[in-house]
Write a protein that holds these residues in place. Structure first.
Motif, PDB file in Angstrom:
ATOM      1  N   UNK A  52      25.509  41.115  29.391  1.00 67.06           N
ATOM      2  CA  UNK A  52      26.649  40.187  29.347  1.00 67.06           C
ATOM      3  C   UNK A  52      26.258  38.815  29.903  1.00 67.06           C
ATOM      4  N   UNK A  54      25.077  37.833  32.582  1.00 68.09           N
ATOM      5  CA  UNK A  54      25.185  37.469  33.999  1.00 68.09           C
ATOM      6  C   UNK A  54      23.791  37.088  34.485  1.00 68.09           C
ATOM      7  N   UNK A  78      32.281  33.363  27.359  1.00 74.39           N
ATOM      8  CA  UNK A  78      33.490  33.922  27.966  1.00 74.39           C
ATOM      9  C   UNK A  78      34.180  34.888  27.011  1.00 74.39           C
ATOM     10  N   UNK A  81      32.212  38.056  27.062  1.00 77.57           N
ATOM     11  CA  UNK A  81      32.384  38.827  28.295  1.00 77.57           C
ATOM     12  C   UNK A  81      33.720  39.549  28.337  1.00 77.57           C
ATOM     13  N   UNK A  82      34.712  38.980  27.655  1.00 85.72           N
ATOM     14  CA  UNK A  82      35.998  39.667  27.626  1.00 85.72           C
ATOM     15  C   UNK A  82      35.926  40.917  26.758  1.00 85.72           C
ATOM     16  N   UNK A  88      31.336  48.381  38.717  1.00 85.65           N
ATOM     17  CA  UNK A  88      30.338  48.088  39.751  1.00 85.65           C
ATOM     18  C   UNK A  88      30.216  49.204  40.784  1.00 85.65           C
ATOM     19  N   UNK A  92      34.125  46.051  43.636  1.00 88.93           N
ATOM     20  CA  UNK A  92      34.440  44.626  43.510  1.00 88.93           C
ATOM     21  C   UNK A  92      35.887  44.359  43.100  1.00 88.93           C
ATOM     22  N   UNK A  94      39.761  43.025  43.866  1.00 87.36           N
ATOM     23  CA  UNK A  94      40.354  41.935  44.634  1.00 87.36           C
ATOM     24  C   UNK A  94      41.253  42.545  45.699  1.00 87.36           C
ATOM     25  N   UNK A 109      43.451  36.469  32.945  1.00 83.92           N
ATOM     26  CA  UNK A 109      42.362  35.533  32.685  1.00 83.92           C
ATOM     27  C   UNK A 109      42.268  35.217  31.199  1.00 83.92           C
TER      28      UNK A 109
ATOM     29  N   UNK B 125      30.308  40.060  45.117  1.00 83.63           N
ATOM     30  CA  UNK B 125      30.640  40.980  44.023  1.00 83.63           C
ATOM     31  C   UNK B 125      31.934  40.590  43.324  1.00 83.63           C
ATOM     32  N   UNK B 126      32.859  40.016  44.086  1.00 85.01           N
ATOM     33  CA  UNK B 126      34.139  39.627  43.492  1.00 85.01           C
ATOM     34  C   UNK B 126      33.943  38.459  42.532  1.00 85.01           C
ATOM     35  N   UNK B 128      31.123  37.859  40.978  1.00 90.27           N
ATOM     36  CA  UNK B 128      30.397  38.414  39.837  1.00 90.27           C
ATOM     37  C   UNK B 128      31.339  39.166  38.895  1.00 90.27           C
ATOM     38  N   UNK B 129      32.246  39.955  39.486  1.00 95.40           N
ATOM     39  CA  UNK B 129      33.199  40.696  38.658  1.00 95.40           C
ATOM     40  C   UNK B 129      34.065  39.733  37.851  1.00 95.40           C
ATOM     41  N   UNK B 130      34.498  38.645  38.487  1.00 92.46           N
ATOM     42  CA  UNK B 130      35.331  37.671  37.774  1.00 92.46           C
ATOM     43  C   UNK B 130      34.554  37.031  36.627  1.00 92.46           C
ATOM     44  N   UNK B 131      33.292  36.698  36.903  1.00 92.95           N
ATOM     45  CA  UNK B 131      32.446  36.141  35.841  1.00 92.95           C
ATOM     46  C   UNK B 131      32.314  37.135  34.687  1.00 92.95           C
ATOM     47  N   UNK B 132      32.086  38.394  35.052  1.00 99.48           N
ATOM     48  CA  UNK B 132      31.906  39.423  34.024  1.00 99.48           C
ATOM     49  C   UNK B 132      33.164  39.597  33.191  1.00 99.48           C
ATOM     50  N   UNK B 133      34.329  39.255  33.763  1.00 98.73           N
ATOM     51  CA  UNK B 133      35.576  39.367  33.010  1.00 98.73           C
ATOM     52  C   UNK B 133      35.837  38.115  32.174  1.00 98.73           C
ATOM     53  N   UNK B 134      34.920  37.165  32.221  1.00102.07           N
ATOM     54  CA  UNK B 134      35.074  35.977  31.398  1.00102.07           C
ATOM     55  C   UNK B 134      35.942  34.905  32.040  1.00102.07           C
ATOM     56  N   UNK B 135      36.006  34.888  33.374  1.00103.00           N
ATOM     57  CA  UNK B 135      36.803  33.869  34.056  1.00103.00           C
ATOM     58  C   UNK B 135      36.087  32.520  33.996  1.00103.00           C
ATOM     59  N   UNK B 136      36.880  31.437  33.905  1.00104.61           N
ATOM     60  CA  UNK B 136      36.296  30.105  33.995  1.00104.61           C
ATOM     61  C   UNK B 136      36.059  29.795  35.474  1.00104.61           C
ATOM     62  N   UNK B 139      39.261  29.343  37.193  1.00101.21           N
ATOM     63  CA  UNK B 139      39.951  30.613  37.437  1.00101.21           C
ATOM     64  C   UNK B 139      39.314  31.374  38.597  1.00101.21           C
ATOM     65  N   UNK B 143      41.925  31.815  41.360  1.00103.03           N
ATOM     66  CA  UNK B 143      42.551  33.130  41.293  1.00103.03           C
ATOM     67  C   UNK B 143      41.802  34.217  42.038  1.00103.03           C
ATOM     68  N   UNK B 144      40.526  33.978  42.300  1.00100.70           N
ATOM     69  CA  UNK B 144      39.767  35.010  43.010  1.00100.70           C
ATOM     70  C   UNK B 144      39.363  34.528  44.402  1.00100.70           C
TER      71      UNK B 144
END
Lengths: 335, 224
Positions: A52, A54, A78, A81-82, A88, A92, A94, A109, B125-126, B128-136, B139, B143-144
């Motif tokens: 993806x 990263x 993006x 990735x969606x 993980x 990870x 929130x 998002x 990790x948070x 990274x997780x946000x990036x993996x979800x396609x966050x700008x 965002x 948001x994180x």
């Protein structure tokens, strides 16, 4: 379908170079559970993250359904990735969001759904991972297994076609590990989702993977269907990992078999032959009894298998032929 | 004056009240601007620092240098050297209004450093997780990172508010008014110990109140 072509990645830090990936070529079919196994530092985490982007490879292509992900711009990335969920090792999640709101996060998002549509989707996902009762709780109130269920639900929120699991069960106890693996397998079957997972545990590969690649020093040293790799490991790294797993009849008997006369044979059964009385029949037919020295029987995903090491006094060539006629692989073992 | 020494009748309570109002005004307005300027600055410092999302060594070094330079100036000096800037910004270099720009310039870099440190505490990790979800990037930050760091940010705000209270005491130098100024002019320079006692008590109460409110907010925001 995913295809990796000639991936290379080198890290530079403190003036020295570390090669993380070395000419990786890999093909992953739609709908399969593909395992990447290796020790820590072998490069498996980097490899997973190239899927993806990263981690951006220095060279090579990451083809996802024919499209090269390394060529995508930020916006394109993006979107990609969606469509790729990720789970993980340390969840990870929130901490400031409840279970339901953690699952809602990727939907927010993406911004594609209305509020009611998001709520419906969150309910579906809570149902799927069995966390309806915990929906208003916060991550700190959950057990490790429950946190990972939230992680999985979150990863599935946008209907991904690919799920990446980064040591998803390594922080969990054995029982919870089994329940999470079952959940992943269930998702793979019900949703037809492709899963790529990395792990350092052969048990995880054995439980749910269809195919596996072994990575060592940034290189793929062995690959194939799990049963083949597990029962007939070729590379030393694979053999060590199989041996540590303790579920295959690996021969570490050197010196311990001093008073066994005759030839040692390794017999490998898979699927239906596992249930047939092959040893007794062939022993009788060749008028040479066999003694079972070591062995294991079990399941690889849902294929039954057995692997035995037997001592045999007789014509080994004859026995080998007889076994192979019955669909049992037979190797002469040299200590 | 009785024998024990204090004659409370010398205290002009209207003055005390006025000074309290001045202190509260300076504190409130400068804290507001400190957050408005310091928060983005802190986020930027965090993002530009090594191994973060916008890692950029030259930019980070430059920004870091500017922040350090502002922080290394004693507040009293800052009050004076900022006079031309203050006049441009608020039209006067004296009084409560004149005190606010130097207060903000003094506190914002301090607050920014606290924000940077707080964001660093957020699990990578948070992000990274946000990036993996396609966050700008936006965002991820709004948001994180910031919501995850909220308890720490509230604690940083509390520390900054308390620091600002002690800064306001120095604003008397430019006629800024407030409780600290009162304490110096009457309590110290005119030997009115009673005024000193009252203003010190009032400042003590203010700081206690700020700290208690801050702690309460942090506790409420903490989900760990």
């Amino acid at each position: 379908m995913i295809a990796l072509h000639h991936l290379n990645k080198t890290y530079e830090g403190d003036g020295r170079q570390v090669i993380a990936l070395r000419d990786i070529n890999l093909q992953i079919e739609t709908g399969e559970v593909f395992g990447i196994i290796g020790r820590s530092g072998a490069g498996k985490s980097t490899l997973l993250r190239t899927l993806n982007l990263l981690e951006r490879p220095d060279q090579g292509q990451v083809l996802i359904d024919g499209q090269d992900a390394t060529c995508l711009d930020t916006a394109g990335l993006r979107v990609l990735r969606r469509q790729v969920g990720m789970v993980f090792q340390h969840f990870n999640l929130l901490n400031h969001r409840s279970v339901a709101n953690n699952i809602r996060f990727p939907l927010e998002l993406a911004g594609a759904l209305s509020k009611t549509a998001i709520n419906t989707r969150v309910d579906e996902l809570l149902e799927l991972v069995g966390l309806h009762a915990q929906r208003e709780q916060y991550p700190s109130q959950l057990s490790g297994g429950q946190k990972q269920r939230v992680g999985i639900a979150r990863a599935l929120a946008n209907h991904p076609k690919l799920l990446l699991c980064d040591e998803a069960t390594s922080a969990l106890d054995p029982q919870t590990t089994q329940s999470i693996l079952q959940l992943l397998l269930d998702i793979n079957r019900r949703l037809g989702l492709t899963i790529v997972l990395i792990t350092h545990e052969m048990a995880v590969v054995r439980a749910i993977c269809d195919r596996v690649a072994v990575i060592e020093g940034g290189q793929i040293v062995e690959r194939g269907p799990v049963a083949d790799v597990f029962l007939h490991p070729q590379h030393e790294a694979t053999r060590n990992m199989v041996a540590e797993d303790g579920h295959a009849a690996t021969l570490d008997l050197a010196g311990k078999l001093g008073n066994v006369s005759g030839t040692l044979l390794r017999l490998t059964f898979v699927d239906a032959t596992t249930y047939e009385p092959v040893i007794a029949q062939i022993g009788q037919a060749l008028a040479a009894p066999m003694s079972i020295l070591q062995g294991s029987v079990g399941r690889i995903k849902d294929r039954p298998y057995g692997q035995l090491i037997v001592g045999f006094n007789g014509d080994a060539e004859l026995a080998k032929r007889a076994f192979e006629e019955r669909g049992v692989r037979c190797d002469v073992v040299t200590v | 004056m009785n024998e024990i020494g204090f004659d409370w009748s010398v205290i002009d309570w209207a003055d005390i009240w006025l000074a309290t109002q001045d202190t509260l005004t300076m504190l409130g307005v400068s804290l507001g601007f400190t957050i408005i300027l310091g928060l983005p600055l802190g986020v930027l410092l965090y993002l530009l620092s090594p191994r973060q999302l916008m890692a950029n060594k030259p930019a980070y070094s430059l920004l870091s240098f500017v922040v350090n330079a502002l922080r290394s100036l004693p507040f009293v000096i800052l009050l004076i050297i900022l006079i031309p800037v203050t006049v441009k910004l608020v039209g006067t270099s004296i009084g409560v209004a004149g005190a606010i720009p130097p207060l903000v310039v003094g506190a914002a870099p301090f607050f920014a450093r606290l924000v940077e440190a707080t964001l660093r505490e957020v699990d990578r990790g948070i992000v990274e997780a946000s990036q993996a979800m396609g966050a700008t990037l936006w965002q991820i930050v709004t948001r994180a990172l910031l919501p995850e760091a909220l308890p720490g940010l509230l604690a940083a705000t509390t520390v900054t508010a308390v620091t600002l209270v002690s800064y306001t005491a120095m604003s008397g130098v430019i006629g800024g008014g407030g409780l600290g100024d009162l304490a110096i002019r009457f309590g110290y320079q005119r030997f009115q110990t009673e005024v000193m006692v009252v203003t010190v008590l009032a400042l003590l109460a203010l700081v206690q109140l700020l700290q208690m409110t801050g702690d309460w907010l942090v506790k409420r925001a903490t989900r760990k």
